[in-house]
Design a protein around this motif. Structure first.
Motif, short mmCIF file in Angstrom:
data_model
loop_
_atom_site.label_atom_id
_atom_site.label_comp_id
_atom_site.label_asym_id
_atom_site.label_seq_id
_atom_site.Cartn_x
_atom_site.Cartn_y
_atom_site.Cartn_z
N VAL A 104 2.96 6.03 -2.78
CA VAL A 104 4.12 6.81 -3.23
C VAL A 104 4.10 6.95 -4.75
CG1 VAL A 104 6.63 6.83 -3.41
CG2 VAL A 104 5.54 6.26 -1.23
N ASP A 105 3.78 5.88 -5.45
CA ASP A 105 3.71 5.95 -6.91
C ASP A 105 2.66 6.96 -7.37
OD1 ASP A 105 5.70 4.13 -7.27
OD2 ASP A 105 4.38 2.43 -7.68
N GLN A 106 1.52 6.97 -6.69
CA GLN A 106 0.44 7.87 -7.08
C GLN A 106 0.77 9.33 -6.77
OE1 GLN A 106 -2.29 6.76 -8.83
NE2 GLN A 106 -1.10 4.86 -8.79
N PHE A 160 4.01 10.73 -6.04
CA PHE A 160 5.27 11.27 -6.56
C PHE A 160 5.58 10.82 -7.99
CE2 PHE A 160 5.75 11.11 -1.92
CZ PHE A 160 6.09 12.43 -1.67
N GLY A 161 4.71 9.99 -8.56
CA GLY A 161 4.93 9.56 -9.93
C GLY A 161 6.10 8.60 -10.08
N THR A 162 6.45 7.89 -9.02
CA THR A 162 7.54 6.91 -9.08
C THR A 162 7.02 5.60 -9.68
OG1 THR A 162 7.05 6.28 -6.79
CG2 THR A 162 8.76 7.93 -7.13
N ASN A 163 7.89 4.61 -9.72
CA ASN A 163 7.53 3.33 -10.31
C ASN A 163 7.97 2.19 -9.40
OD1 ASN A 163 6.41 1.68 -12.32
ND2 ASN A 163 8.40 1.43 -13.34
N LEU A 164 7.51 2.25 -8.13
CA LEU A 164 7.89 1.23 -7.17
C LEU A 164 7.19 -0.10 -7.44
CD1 LEU A 164 7.86 3.34 -3.87
CD2 LEU A 164 9.79 2.82 -5.37
N GLN A 165 5.95 -0.03 -7.87
CA GLN A 165 5.20 -1.23 -8.19
C GLN A 165 5.23 -1.46 -9.70
OE1 GLN A 165 1.29 -0.71 -6.34
NE2 GLN A 165 1.91 -2.12 -4.73
N LEU A 166 5.51 -2.70 -10.08
CA LEU A 166 5.66 -3.03 -11.49
C LEU A 166 4.49 -3.84 -12.02
CD1 LEU A 166 9.46 -3.95 -11.47
CD2 LEU A 166 8.38 -1.75 -11.96
N GLY A 167 3.34 -3.68 -11.40
CA GLY A 167 2.16 -4.39 -11.87
C GLY A 167 1.65 -5.39 -10.86
N ASN A 168 0.47 -5.94 -11.18
CA ASN A 168 -0.18 -6.86 -10.25
C ASN A 168 0.63 -8.13 -10.02
OD1 ASN A 168 -2.72 -7.78 -8.78
ND2 ASN A 168 -2.51 -9.41 -10.31
N ILE A 215 0.84 -1.21 0.00
CA ILE A 215 0.00 0.00 0.00
C ILE A 215 0.87 1.25 0.00
CG2 ILE A 215 -1.65 1.34 1.37
CD1 ILE A 215 -2.82 -1.33 2.31
N TYR A 216 1.95 1.21 0.79
CA TYR A 216 2.89 2.34 0.82
C TYR A 216 3.48 2.60 -0.57
CZ TYR A 216 7.69 4.11 1.02
OH TYR A 216 8.87 4.76 0.76
#
Length: 221
Positions: free
Chosen positions: A149-151, A153-161, A144-145
Motif C-alpha cells: 500500500v505504501d508503494q 498509494f504513497g502512504t506511510n503505514l510502515q515507519l521503518g524496519n 507485506i500489505y
C-alpha cells in the motif's frame, strides 16, 4: 443452523460493526474517500467468519466474532481518528496485540475442530506450534500489505524496519498468550467441552432429521 451464542454477544458484535460503518460514512462525507473505502472493506471482512461458518454449518464462538470486529475497528479508528500518530507507537502495538490474539484463537479453534471431525490429531506441542506459526504468518502478510500500500498509494503505514520488527514481536507475544491458553485447555482435558460449546448447535435448535427421536432410533438414521 441455529447457534447457542448469547444475544448480548451477538448484539455487541453488531454494535462494533455498526461503528465501523459509521466511521466509513463519516469519512466519505468528509471527502476522505480512501479512508471510507478502507473502513467499508474492513466491515466486509468482519462479516467473513459468519459467512464461512454458516456455509460450513458450524457455530463460531461469539467471542471470536467480536474480537474480529474489535480488531478491525481499532485499525479503522487508528487511521480515521489518527490514533496511530497521536498515540504512537503504543496504539499500533495494541492493534497488533489484539489482532494476533484473535488470529491465534481462530487457529486454536481450527485445530480443535479438525481433531473433533477426525481429520487430524494434534498433540499439545503441535497445537501450540500451529498457533504460533499461524499468528506470525498473519503478521507477516499484514506487513507485506502495508508495504505494498505504501508503494502503490504513497502512504506511510510502515515507519521503518525497527517498527516492522516490533510489530512482529508483538504478534509473537499474542501468539504465545493463546498458545499458553491452549496448553492449559489441553492439559485439563477440556478441549471436548470447548469444541462442543462452540462448534455444535444448541440441542433445542436442531431440526428433527438431525436431532432424531430417542424413542424411535429409526428416525435418527
Amino acid at each position: 443452523m441455529a447457534c447457542s451464542n448469547p444475544l448480548r454477544g451477538i448484539y455487541l458484535t453488531y454494535t462494533i460493526q455498526g461503528l465501523i460503518l459509521l466511521a466509513a460514512a463519516l469519512s466519505i462525507l468528509a471527502g476522505e474517500y480512501f479512508l471510507g473505502l478502507s473502513a467499508t472493506f474492513a466491515f466486509l471482512l468482519t462479516m467473513t467468519p459468519s459467512f464461512m461458518t454458516r456455509n460450513l454449518r458450524l457455530c463460531l464462538p461469539w467471542e471470536i466474532n467480536l474480537l474480529v470486529a474489535v480488531s478491525f475497528y481499532i485499525h479503522v479508528m487508528g487511521h480515521i481518528g489518527e490514533y496511530y500518530v497521536t498515540l504512537a507507537p503504543y496504539y499500533d502495538k495494541l492493534a497488533h496485540l489484539v489482532a494476533s490474539v484473535t488470529v491465534g484463537l481462530i487457529a486454536f479453534f481450527l485445530a480443535l475442530l479438525a481433531e473433533h471431525q477426525g481429520d487430524v490429531r494434534l498433540t499439545g506441542p503441535a497445537t501450540a506450534l500451529f498457533i504460533l506459526i499461524s499468528t506470525l504468518a498473519a503478521g507477516a502478510v499484514w506487513e507485506i500489505y502495508e508495504f505494498v500500500v505504501d508503494q502503490v498509494f504513497g502512504t506511510n503505514l510502515q515507519l521503518g524496519n525497527t517498527d516492522t520488527m516490533w510489530d512482529l514481536v508483538v504478534d509473537l507475544v499474542g501468539g504465545v498468550i493463546v498458545a499458553a491458553f491452549a496448553a492449559i485447555v489441553l492439559a485439563r482435558g477440556e478441549e471436548h467441552r470447548f469444541i462442543r460449546s462452540f462448534a455444535e448447535p444448541s440441542s433445542g435448535a436442531e431440526p428433527p432429521d438431525i436431532v432424531g427421536d430417542p424413542i424411535d432410533p429409526a428416525r435418527s438414521r
